[in-house]
Design an enzyme around this catalytic site. Sequence first.
Site, PDB file in Angstrom:
ATOM      1  N   HIS A  22      17.507  -8.111  91.474  1.00  0.00           N
ATOM      2  CA  HIS A  22      17.588  -9.483  90.964  1.00  0.00           C
ATOM      3  C   HIS A  22      18.377 -10.354  91.940  1.00  0.00           C
ATOM      4  O   HIS A  22      19.473  -9.998  92.355  1.00  0.00           O
ATOM      5  CB  HIS A  22      18.267  -9.480  89.599  1.00  0.00           C
ATOM      6  CG  HIS A  22      18.429 -10.825  88.996  1.00  0.00           C
ATOM      7  ND1 HIS A  22      19.539 -11.200  88.303  1.00  0.00           N
ATOM      8  CD2 HIS A  22      17.610 -11.910  88.983  1.00  0.00           C
ATOM      9  CE1 HIS A  22      19.407 -12.443  87.885  1.00  0.00           C
ATOM     10  NE2 HIS A  22      18.238 -12.899  88.295  1.00  0.00           N
ATOM     11  N   ASP A  30       3.440 -17.398 107.528  1.00  0.00           N
ATOM     12  CA  ASP A  30       2.130 -17.567 108.157  1.00  0.00           C
ATOM     13  C   ASP A  30       2.104 -16.933 109.550  1.00  0.00           C
ATOM     14  O   ASP A  30       3.102 -16.384 110.032  1.00  0.00           O
ATOM     15  CB  ASP A  30       1.733 -19.046 108.188  1.00  0.00           C
ATOM     16  CG  ASP A  30       2.681 -19.930 108.999  1.00  0.00           C
ATOM     17  OD1 ASP A  30       3.273 -19.457 109.998  1.00  0.00           O
ATOM     18  OD2 ASP A  30       2.820 -21.111 108.647  1.00  0.00           O
ATOM     19  N   ASP A  69      12.669 -15.667  89.433  1.00  0.00           N
ATOM     20  CA  ASP A  69      13.889 -16.063  88.739  1.00  0.00           C
ATOM     21  C   ASP A  69      13.751 -17.458  88.131  1.00  0.00           C
ATOM     22  O   ASP A  69      14.726 -18.112  87.837  1.00  0.00           O
ATOM     23  CB  ASP A  69      15.072 -16.031  89.734  1.00  0.00           C
ATOM     24  CG  ASP A  69      16.379 -15.680  89.068  1.00  0.00           C
ATOM     25  OD1 ASP A  69      16.366 -15.203  87.921  1.00  0.00           O
ATOM     26  OD2 ASP A  69      17.423 -15.882  89.699  1.00  0.00           O
ATOM     27  N   MET A  79       8.612 -24.185 103.256  1.00  0.00           N
ATOM     28  CA  MET A  79       9.067 -24.836 104.478  1.00  0.00           C
ATOM     29  C   MET A  79       8.622 -26.286 104.445  1.00  0.00           C
ATOM     30  O   MET A  79       7.445 -26.578 104.236  1.00  0.00           O
ATOM     31  CB  MET A  79       8.508 -24.136 105.719  1.00  0.00           C
ATOM     32  CG  MET A  79       9.031 -24.745 107.016  1.00  0.00           C
ATOM     33  SD  MET A  79       8.269 -24.045 108.498  1.00  0.00           S
ATOM     34  CE  MET A  79       9.076 -22.458 108.581  1.00  0.00           C
ATOM     35  N   TYR A 118      14.245 -20.644 108.681  1.00  0.00           N
ATOM     36  CA  TYR A 118      14.385 -19.510 109.604  1.00  0.00           C
ATOM     37  C   TYR A 118      15.659 -18.716 109.285  1.00  0.00           C
ATOM     38  O   TYR A 118      15.647 -17.484 109.257  1.00  0.00           O
ATOM     39  CB  TYR A 118      14.451 -19.978 111.061  1.00  0.00           C
ATOM     40  CG  TYR A 118      13.184 -20.591 111.614  1.00  0.00           C
ATOM     41  CD1 TYR A 118      11.939 -20.313 111.083  1.00  0.00           C
ATOM     42  CD2 TYR A 118      13.253 -21.453 112.689  1.00  0.00           C
ATOM     43  CE1 TYR A 118      10.795 -20.885 111.606  1.00  0.00           C
ATOM     44  CE2 TYR A 118      12.105 -22.027 113.232  1.00  0.00           C
ATOM     45  CZ  TYR A 118      10.882 -21.740 112.682  1.00  0.00           C
ATOM     46  OH  TYR A 118       9.749 -22.302 113.216  1.00  0.00           O
ATOM     47  N   TYR A 136       2.774 -24.571 107.962  1.00  0.00           N
ATOM     48  CA  TYR A 136       3.636 -24.680 106.784  1.00  0.00           C
ATOM     49  C   TYR A 136       3.211 -23.750 105.653  1.00  0.00           C
ATOM     50  O   TYR A 136       3.411 -24.059 104.487  1.00  0.00           O
ATOM     51  CB  TYR A 136       3.756 -26.140 106.306  1.00  0.00           C
ATOM     52  CG  TYR A 136       4.372 -27.015 107.376  1.00  0.00           C
ATOM     53  CD1 TYR A 136       5.735 -26.962 107.640  1.00  0.00           C
ATOM     54  CD2 TYR A 136       3.584 -27.858 108.149  1.00  0.00           C
ATOM     55  CE1 TYR A 136       6.301 -27.730 108.646  1.00  0.00           C
ATOM     56  CE2 TYR A 136       4.136 -28.636 109.153  1.00  0.00           C
ATOM     57  CZ  TYR A 136       5.493 -28.564 109.403  1.00  0.00           C
ATOM     58  OH  TYR A 136       6.047 -29.319 110.392  1.00  0.00           O
TER      59      TYR A 136
END
Length: 150
Positions: A22, A30, A69, A79, A118, A136
């Site tokens: 958790h 990508d 969550d 992103m 990143y 993206y």
Amino acid sequence: MLKNIDPALNADVLHALRSMGHGDTLALVDTNFPAESVARQSTLGKLLRIDNVSAARAMEAILSVLPLDTPLQPSVGRMEVMGAPDQLEPVQVEVQAKIDAAEGQSAPMYGIERFAFYEAAKKAYCVIATGETRFYGCFLLTKGVIPPAA
């Protein structure tokens, strides 16, 4: 093949998803993302792959077994487009639809600036590369819990 397990989920990915706890995160990325070098810095320390599928298809497979969550917080980050952080690219719209379907309700993604993404990916439990070629197509998922049977 296993019954009731999405065939896009290979043994390495299933093991990682099951091993996460958790609050652990995973980066779904990508083909343009520096996945190999970033994955070496993740908790797992090696790159995982769901090759030859789009980000939306990979997200659908992952969410077939991974709880988010979401009840506590937005649990999927995307992103952000450089210079247009509120803009959603078509790949992100497709992934949002898979998230909403898995959650059974609207569960909007939150934006993460490119370089912050990143850094967050380096701290993730694991990095999973897809065959997504559109820009993206990078997402950060936070694992939730499965409550005990009532």
